[in-house]
Design a protein around this motif. Structure first.
Motif, PDB file in Angstrom:
ATOM      1  N   LEU A   1     -34.804  37.604 -25.046  1.00  0.00           N
ATOM      2  CA  LEU A   1     -35.431  38.342 -23.957  1.00  0.00           C
ATOM      3  C   LEU A   1     -34.507  39.482 -23.557  1.00  0.00           C
ATOM      4  O   LEU A   1     -33.282  39.327 -23.559  1.00  0.00           O
ATOM      5  CB  LEU A   1     -35.643  37.426 -22.760  1.00  0.00           C
ATOM      6  CG  LEU A   1     -36.521  36.199 -23.059  1.00  0.00           C
ATOM      7  CD1 LEU A   1     -36.310  35.121 -22.010  1.00  0.00           C
ATOM      8  CD2 LEU A   1     -37.986  36.612 -23.112  1.00  0.00           C
TER       9      LEU A   1
ATOM     10  N   MET B 191     -35.128  35.792 -16.449  1.00  0.00           N
ATOM     11  CA  MET B 191     -34.867  37.145 -16.949  1.00  0.00           C
ATOM     12  C   MET B 191     -36.035  38.001 -16.473  1.00  0.00           C
ATOM     13  O   MET B 191     -37.192  37.689 -16.760  1.00  0.00           O
ATOM     14  CB  MET B 191     -34.815  37.130 -18.482  1.00  0.00           C
ATOM     15  CG  MET B 191     -34.475  38.458 -19.103  1.00  0.00           C
ATOM     16  SD  MET B 191     -32.686  38.748 -19.172  1.00  0.00           S
ATOM     17  CE  MET B 191     -32.239  37.920 -20.693  1.00  0.00           C
TER      18      MET B 191
ATOM     19  N   LYS C 113     -30.283  27.636 -29.285  1.00  0.00           N
ATOM     20  CA  LYS C 113     -29.816  26.761 -28.204  1.00  0.00           C
ATOM     21  C   LYS C 113     -29.774  25.311 -28.639  1.00  0.00           C
ATOM     22  O   LYS C 113     -30.824  24.723 -28.900  1.00  0.00           O
ATOM     23  CB  LYS C 113     -30.793  26.840 -27.016  1.00  0.00           C
ATOM     24  CG  LYS C 113     -30.982  28.216 -26.443  1.00  0.00           C
ATOM     25  CD  LYS C 113     -31.960  28.190 -25.280  1.00  0.00           C
ATOM     26  CE  LYS C 113     -31.817  29.443 -24.457  1.00  0.00           C
ATOM     27  NZ  LYS C 113     -32.627  29.431 -23.243  1.00  0.00           N
TER      28      LYS C 113
HETATM   29  P1  AMP Z   1     -28.136  28.947 -20.990  1.00  0.00           P
HETATM   30  O1  AMP Z   1     -27.036  28.001 -21.383  1.00  0.00           O
HETATM   31  O2  AMP Z   1     -29.513  28.533 -21.385  1.00  0.00           O
HETATM   32  O3  AMP Z   1     -27.989  29.428 -19.558  1.00  0.00           O
HETATM   33  O4  AMP Z   1     -27.854  30.274 -21.790  1.00  0.00           O
HETATM   34  C1  AMP Z   1     -26.642  30.970 -21.641  1.00  0.00           C
HETATM   35  C2  AMP Z   1     -26.919  32.434 -21.620  1.00  0.00           C
HETATM   36  O5  AMP Z   1     -27.539  32.823 -22.840  1.00  0.00           O
HETATM   37  C3  AMP Z   1     -27.902  32.871 -20.549  1.00  0.00           C
HETATM   38  O6  AMP Z   1     -27.318  33.041 -19.294  1.00  0.00           O
HETATM   39  C4  AMP Z   1     -28.413  34.160 -21.128  1.00  0.00           C
HETATM   40  O7  AMP Z   1     -27.509  35.208 -20.875  1.00  0.00           O
HETATM   41  C5  AMP Z   1     -28.443  33.871 -22.598  1.00  0.00           C
HETATM   42  N1  AMP Z   1     -29.811  33.491 -23.009  1.00  0.00           N
HETATM   43  C6  AMP Z   1     -30.346  32.254 -23.026  1.00  0.00           C
HETATM   44  N2  AMP Z   1     -31.619  32.285 -23.450  1.00  0.00           N
HETATM   45  C7  AMP Z   1     -31.895  33.589 -23.714  1.00  0.00           C
HETATM   46  C8  AMP Z   1     -33.051  34.296 -24.220  1.00  0.00           C
HETATM   47  N3  AMP Z   1     -34.179  33.679 -24.565  1.00  0.00           N
HETATM   48  N4  AMP Z   1     -32.931  35.639 -24.348  1.00  0.00           N
HETATM   49  C9  AMP Z   1     -31.797  36.302 -24.048  1.00  0.00           C
HETATM   50  N5  AMP Z   1     -30.687  35.689 -23.589  1.00  0.00           N
HETATM   51  C10 AMP Z   1     -30.728  34.353 -23.426  1.00  0.00           C
END
Ligand code: AMP
Ligand code: GLY
Length: 434
Positions: A187, A276, A146
């Motif tokens: 996750l 999650m 990220k």
């Molecule tokens: P975010 O921009 O942080 O919302 O991340 C976009 C998408 O990535 C999320 O809606 C999740 O589907 C996926 N995601 C983010 N962090 C995780 C994680 N630690 N484990 C699994 N999927 C993740």
């Protein structure tokens, strides 16, 4: 009451509609990047301007604005909320330091650890230019990468979905050239969103919602801003346990308290928790400092209170005295998006809006010229079905979509029995394995 809305998408149309329903005799003003035809119709006046431009504050002063509501994250990150408060205009939308919860993922993970907020996955922060990512990826293996800053929902990459080990290592290095980075464990489970009104200390929670990020049926295809979302007639979703929601609410309440301690700033606005549900309990995917888009469209039409009264309680710090309630109905929201979205969408294509039956309609990224509505490259229009059950709400949403004609597509599976059952089975399977 003179109210300024900042933002011009589908979420903001839902906010504008909620403001317009108020009994506080609202006069609505808007500051938006592009003219959203539906928001413009609800407004006394509007300004077309970049939503991060400090000139918005001058506009608000000139118009005698008494309350501002910020829809998207970019103005929060740009400190527009601070500038408006400094000009004596109260704002629904946290000040910059408090909004870090959304716009700096590295800061947020460290903050959660410092204040012992639960739901924290295994993670490590890497600063711009730092080395050691290869070793950490080898150690965790099943990783998510990220970028720390705002990327419009497109920066996060997940092992298995976007890359394998070598690709992850490459991507981490690429991101680190320009930004800080969080690497965390992947996750496994089902995602859900909880949105709350927050006045600095009290939180009033809306029912849980599940969004669908992938462009195509059966969760296939590239990630999008969100293709649609549903909520049930109770606070939890069919795959959730009551304890999941209790845990999520506690995490959000703890985060609001800790923000005040860490920054000295009360969090006033909307807090969005993305969670999650896993085999082991609830984990935090991220926080957002605003309503979700589309998730705002699920909950605002259910709100039984006068939305402006809630806004006033948020800025006055009196939310704890207000009983905030939502109608006990299920909702299904579906976006109609241009063909080719998100990778190669058709632009400037005519959309004919016919009979949408019992659905509600929200305008997002469309424009109007000589009375005709056209697509831009982004999510165009959303329909919302509301009913006693998810199944009936889904039917209403589909009936709504049948009234939209043009080079558009949507996801017929969102809110369908089949998809709901799939989510339930997935969670059962994970829990039984534990
Ligand atoms: P975010 O921009 O942080 O919302 O991340 C976009 C998408 O990535 C999320 O809606 C999740 O589907 C996926 N995601 C983010 N962090 C995780 C994680 N630690 N484990 C699994 N999927 C993740
Ligand atoms: N629908 C996801 C978001 O608004 O962040």
């Amino acid at each position: 009451m003179k109210v300024l809305l900042i933002g011009g998408g589908g979420r903001e149309h839902a906010i504008a509609a909620a403001i317009s329903r108020s009994k506080k005799n609202p006069q609505l003003y808007a500051a938006m990047n592009k003219k959203n035809p539906a928001i413009a119709k609800l407004c006394t006046d509007f300004l077309l301007i970049k939503e991060t431009d400090p000139m918005i504050v001058d506009y608000a002063k000139t118009k005698g604005i008494e309350l501002a509501v910020i829809g998207p994250e970019a103005p929060l990150a740009a400190g527009i909320s601070d500038m408006l408060w400094n000009a004596g205009i109260p704002v629904v939308g946290p000040r910059r330091l408090a909004a870090q919860l959304e716009f700096d993922k590295a800061w947020t993970r460290i903050f959660m650890k410092k204040y012992n907020i639960s739901g924290l996955p295994e993670f490590r922060v890497f600063r711009k230019g730092e080395s050691g990512t290869d070793e950490y990826i080898d150690e965790i293996k099943d990783v998510v990468i990220k970028p720390a800053g705002l990327t419009g929902g497109k920066g996060v990459r997940v092992m298995g979905d976007h890359f394998e080990i070598e690709g992850a290592k490459e991507y981490a290095k690429e991101v680190l050239k320009n930004d800080n980075l969080v690497i965390e464990e992947r996750l496994i489970g089902e995602e859900f969103t909880v949105q709350a009104f927050v006045d600095g200390s009290a939180l009033a929670f809306a029912p849980a919602v599940q969004d669908h990020k992938r462009a195509f049926e059966d969760d296939k295809g590239p990630n999008t801003g969100g293709m649609g979302s549903y909520s049930d007639s109770k606070d939890v979703l069919p795959f959730m346990k009551d304890s999941d929601l209790i845990e999520a609410k506690k995490i959000m309440t703890d985060a609001v308290r800790a923000i005040k301690k860490e920054t000295g700033i009360p969090y006033q606005g909307i807090l969005y928790g993305q969670f999650m549900a896993t085999r082991k309990g609830i984990s935090v995917i991220e926080f957002n400092a605003r309503f979700g888009d589309p998730e705002a469209m699920n909950v605002l039409p259910l709100l039984e209170n006068d939305f402006l009264e809630v806004c006033v309680a948020i800025v006055n710090g009196t939310l704890g005295r207000l009983k905030v309630t939502f109608r006990r109905q299920a909702t299904v929201c579906k976006y109609a998006v241009p063909e080719g979205y998100p990778d190669d969408p058709v632009w400037d294509s005519e959309v004919i809006i016919g009979d949408i039956n019992d659905a509600l309609l929200f305008y997002s990224s469309v424009y109007e010229k000589h009375g005709i509505v056209y697509t831009t490259g982004s999510r165009a229009l959303a329909v919302l079905g509301m009913a006693e059950t998810i199944r009936d709400a889904e039917r209403k949403a589909q009936a709504g979509l049948s009234g939209l004609k043009g080079k558009l597509f949507s996801r017929p599976d969102i809110g369908s029995d089949q998809l709901i059952l799939k989510r339930i089975h997935h969670m059962d399977e994970l829990r039984n394995r534990g």
